[in-house]
Design a protein around this motif. Structure first.
Motif, PDB file in Angstrom:
ATOM      1  N   ASN A  49       0.834  -1.198   0.000  1.00  0.00           N
ATOM      2  CA  ASN A  49       0.000   0.000   0.000  1.00  0.00           C
ATOM      3  C   ASN A  49       0.862   1.239   0.000  1.00  0.00           C
ATOM      4  OD1 ASN A  49      -2.551  -0.929  -0.119  1.00  0.00           O
ATOM      5  ND2 ASN A  49      -2.725  -1.290   2.070  1.00  0.00           N
ATOM      6  N   ALA A  52       2.422   1.673  -3.338  1.00  0.00           N
ATOM      7  CA  ALA A  52       1.440   2.128  -4.326  1.00  0.00           C
ATOM      8  C   ALA A  52       1.152   3.603  -4.134  1.00  0.00           C
ATOM      9  CB  ALA A  52       0.154   1.341  -4.179  1.00  0.00           C
ATOM     10  N   GLU A  53       1.116   4.044  -2.884  1.00  0.00           N
ATOM     11  CA  GLU A  53       0.858   5.441  -2.576  1.00  0.00           C
ATOM     12  C   GLU A  53       1.926   6.322  -3.224  1.00  0.00           C
ATOM     13  OE1 GLU A  53      -2.042   5.595  -1.475  1.00  0.00           O
ATOM     14  OE2 GLU A  53      -1.912   7.759  -1.390  1.00  0.00           O
ATOM     15  N   ARG A  56       1.333   6.478  -6.846  1.00  0.00           N
ATOM     16  CA  ARG A  56       0.137   7.241  -7.173  1.00  0.00           C
ATOM     17  C   ARG A  56       0.442   8.740  -7.228  1.00  0.00           C
ATOM     18  NH1 ARG A  56      -3.675   4.854  -3.355  1.00  0.00           N
ATOM     19  NH2 ARG A  56      -3.550   3.000  -4.597  1.00  0.00           N
ATOM     20  N   ARG A 106       2.502  -3.713 -16.500  1.00  0.00           N
ATOM     21  CA  ARG A 106       1.455  -3.837 -15.480  1.00  0.00           C
ATOM     22  C   ARG A 106       0.164  -4.292 -16.146  1.00  0.00           C
ATOM     23  NH1 ARG A 106       1.130   1.325 -11.875  1.00  0.00           N
ATOM     24  NH2 ARG A 106      -0.065  -0.119 -10.596  1.00  0.00           N
ATOM     25  N   SER A 184      -2.087   3.902 -18.012  1.00  0.00           N
ATOM     26  CA  SER A 184      -2.357   4.015 -16.577  1.00  0.00           C
ATOM     27  C   SER A 184      -3.595   3.228 -16.155  1.00  0.00           C
ATOM     28  CB  SER A 184      -2.517   5.489 -16.209  1.00  0.00           C
ATOM     29  OG  SER A 184      -3.466   6.069 -17.071  1.00  0.00           O
ATOM     30  N   CYS A 186      -4.367   0.330 -14.985  1.00  0.00           N
ATOM     31  CA  CYS A 186      -3.611  -0.808 -14.457  1.00  0.00           C
ATOM     32  C   CYS A 186      -4.309  -1.390 -13.234  1.00  0.00           C
ATOM     33  CB  CYS A 186      -2.229  -0.362 -13.994  1.00  0.00           C
ATOM     34  SG  CYS A 186      -1.258   0.384 -15.279  1.00  0.00           S
ATOM     35  N   ASP A 188      -4.686  -2.368  -9.680  1.00  0.00           N
ATOM     36  CA  ASP A 188      -4.082  -1.895  -8.429  1.00  0.00           C
ATOM     37  C   ASP A 188      -3.816  -3.121  -7.557  1.00  0.00           C
ATOM     38  OD1 ASP A 188      -3.380  -0.839  -6.032  1.00  0.00           O
ATOM     39  OD2 ASP A 188      -5.143   0.453  -5.807  1.00  0.00           O
ATOM     40  N   GLU A 189      -2.572  -3.550  -7.581  1.00  0.00           N
ATOM     41  CA  GLU A 189      -2.239  -4.795  -6.879  1.00  0.00           C
ATOM     42  C   GLU A 189      -2.072  -4.583  -5.384  1.00  0.00           C
ATOM     43  OE1 GLU A 189       0.458  -7.479  -8.726  1.00  0.00           O
ATOM     44  OE2 GLU A 189       0.267  -6.460 -10.650  1.00  0.00           O
ATOM     45  N   SER A 191      -4.250  -3.034  -3.570  1.00  0.00           N
ATOM     46  CA  SER A 191      -5.570  -3.026  -2.952  1.00  0.00           C
ATOM     47  C   SER A 191      -5.982  -4.455  -2.591  1.00  0.00           C
ATOM     48  CB  SER A 191      -6.572  -2.451  -3.953  1.00  0.00           C
ATOM     49  OG  SER A 191      -7.883  -2.686  -3.528  1.00  0.00           O
ATOM     50  N   ASP A 291     -12.951  -2.237  -6.348  1.00  0.00           N
ATOM     51  CA  ASP A 291     -12.237  -1.593  -7.447  1.00  0.00           C
ATOM     52  C   ASP A 291     -12.915  -2.023  -8.750  1.00  0.00           C
ATOM     53  OD1 ASP A 291     -10.396  -0.597  -5.654  1.00  0.00           O
ATOM     54  OD2 ASP A 291      -8.985  -2.246  -5.933  1.00  0.00           O
ATOM     55  N   ARG A 319     -12.017   2.748 -12.715  1.00  0.00           N
ATOM     56  CA  ARG A 319     -10.949   2.967 -13.699  1.00  0.00           C
ATOM     57  C   ARG A 319     -11.500   2.582 -15.075  1.00  0.00           C
ATOM     58  NH1 ARG A 319      -9.008   1.262  -9.053  1.00  0.00           N
ATOM     59  NH2 ARG A 319      -7.109   2.127  -8.178  1.00  0.00           N
TER      60      ARG A 319
END
Ligand code: FAD
Length: 428
Positions: A49, A52-53, A56, A106, A184, A186, A188-189, A191, A291, A319
């Motif tokens: 996380n 990923a942050e 992001r 990704r 983009s 992609c 979100d792995e 999450s 998601d 997304r």
């Protein structure tokens, strides 16, 4: 939607809940060992996380920036496989002609191709989503639908240039120039929320990549795949999707046919007749903070983005990938980030076309503004990758929605991802 179909949908959902409960029950028997593994998993998830942050909030590309390539690279078709009964959807397996390693990507990203269409002075630039999981070694796969001329088009209208070339000329051994994976849209792995993959037609391709990634990583997330096509003849990757839905305990698949024929088996080939709509999605989305990944034709994107709004689905949960000019700006799609205050209006002068129009933040990129005003523009990827749309910026300043993969030559800009930052004059 018919009552029987609603009952059946409820059945799929209950079966999903039951098998997930059963799996959780089995896990709990494993006791202390499992507790320890869970702690470890929690820390891994926290770390992911945090990572990923970072991604992001920066322009850093997490996977492929270091070993990727710039510009075009030659690939060879190693294999091709038809993916539907109609044989108008075909997968192409591509290996680098230089035989050196290829960067990972990704799940959800795409490749940009410079397609040598006969009779064209320059290669035709088009994007195709990677349809294999990022864990496949040594090759990429794209899946291309052959696009015919529209039914109501005047006689003599040519079919889709690139897709026809792929189907007619890209036999094993054929060579093609390719830009590195990007995009983009992609998975979100980091999450751990349930994943809802919603596809229409050939829009299934990036979602299959996500599905493969989730399976390859042994994800325990609840996964919904909702796939709408006309009927079985257009149903892409039928066997593969049936198999994963059958064999993967946390995947629930709902197939929706809009025009099933007599040979389409209800409850076997498809579950619901009609279109993917709010009525179908409501029970799934209402009960879950999930998601959502959506990719499909323009009318579907338009109607579903409206449905998400009605259901008050938060924008950050959604997304969207749009395939090509026709569906690139679905009306009613979630608002683009408004870094520019609404009162900031600029004049855009398209000098070659002799048009002056006002740009408002809701108008999107300069390319979108140009097309909305009937100005013809060359473009390829519409993501700042291929450089096809580069034009002279004769006056003023622009700002990019995202960092272009390669800066355009001095004095030029990429209208596909540029927004005005002052009044501008462009050679369009
Ligand atoms: C990020 C991204 C990912 C994508 N992923 C995929 C994917 O995985 N699989 C996939 O199949 N596609 C995908 N696409 C779409 C793909 O890039 C192409 O847009 C698609 O293949 C059509 O390109 P084409 O050159 O074949 O058609 P084009 O030559 O662009 O023609 C499009 C249509 O216009 C019609 N046309 C041509 N000339 C005229 C005229 N004078 N008057 C009226 N009509 C005309 C053609 O007959 C055709 O129906 C993706 C697009 C993007 C942006």
């Amino acid at each position: 939607m018919q009552l029987t179909e609603l009952t059946q949908l409820a059945g799929i959902m209950l079966a999903g809940a039951a098998s997930m409960r059963a799996a959780i029950g089995m896990i709990s028997i494993a006791g202390r060992k499992y507790q320890f593994a869970r702690q470890e998993k929690k820390y891994v998830a926290q770390f992911r996380n945090a990572t990923a942050e970072v991604f992001r909030h920066s322009d850093v590309k997490p996977l492929n920036s270091e070993i990727s390539w710039q510009g075009k690279r030659r690939f060879r078709v190693s294999r091709r496989v038809y993916e539907n009964v109609n044989q108008d959807i075909c997968s192409f397996y591509l290996e680098p002609n230089d035989r050196r390693s290829i960067p990972p990507f990704r799940a959800g990203q795409f490749l940009t191709f410079a397609v040598p269409v006969p009779g064209q002075a320059e290669p035709v630039v088009r994007c195709y989503s990677l349809s294999n999981g990022p864990d496949a070694q040594g090759h990429y796969r794209v899946t291309v639908k052959k696009i015919a001329a529209p039914e109501n088009a005047p006689q003599g209208t040519p079919p889709g240039q690139s897709s026809t070339y792929f189907h007619n000329h890209m036999q094993p051994g054929a060579l093609v120039d390719v830009f590195a994976p990007t995009g983009s849209f992609c998975l979100d792995e980091a999450s751990d929320k349930p994943v809802v993959l919603i596809a229409g037609g050939v829009g299934i391709t990036p979602l299959v990549s996500m599905l493969q990634r989730l399976i390859a990583t042994g994800s325990t997330r609840e996964i919904w795949l909702i796939y709408g096509v006309r009927n079985k003849s257009e149903h892409a990757m039928y066997e593969y999707l049936q198999k994963v839905a059958r064999e993967t305990y946390n995947i629930r698949m709902i197939v929706v046919y809009s025009q099933p024929t007599n040979t389409c088996r209800h409850t076997v080939d498809y579950h619901i007749r009609g279109h993917i709509n709010e009525q179908l999605l409501h029970p799934i989305l209402e009960a879950r903070d999930c998601d959502i990944y959506l990719c499909g034709p323009a009318p579907m994107m338009k109607s579903l983005t409206g449905a998400f709004r009605n259901m008050a689905v938060p924008d950050e949960n959604i997304r969207i990938e749009a395939f090509g000019p026709a569906s690139s700006t679905p009306a009613g799609s979630p608002k683009k980030s408004a870094e520019t205050a609404p009162e900031q209006t600029f004049q855009v002068e398209f000098s070659r076309s002799g048009k002056k129009v006002n740009w408002l933040p809701g108008d999107g990129s300069i390319l979108e503004l140009a097309m909305a005003n009937g100005i013809k523009a060359r473009c390829g990827c519409r993501q700042g990758v291929c450089g096809t749309c580069a034009i002279a910026l004769q006056d003023g300043r622009v700002k990019y929605e995202r960092q272009p993969d390669k800066n355009p030559p001095s004095g030029k800009c990429l209208p596909c991802i540029a927004r005005p930052q002052s009044d501008v004059i462009l050679d369009m």
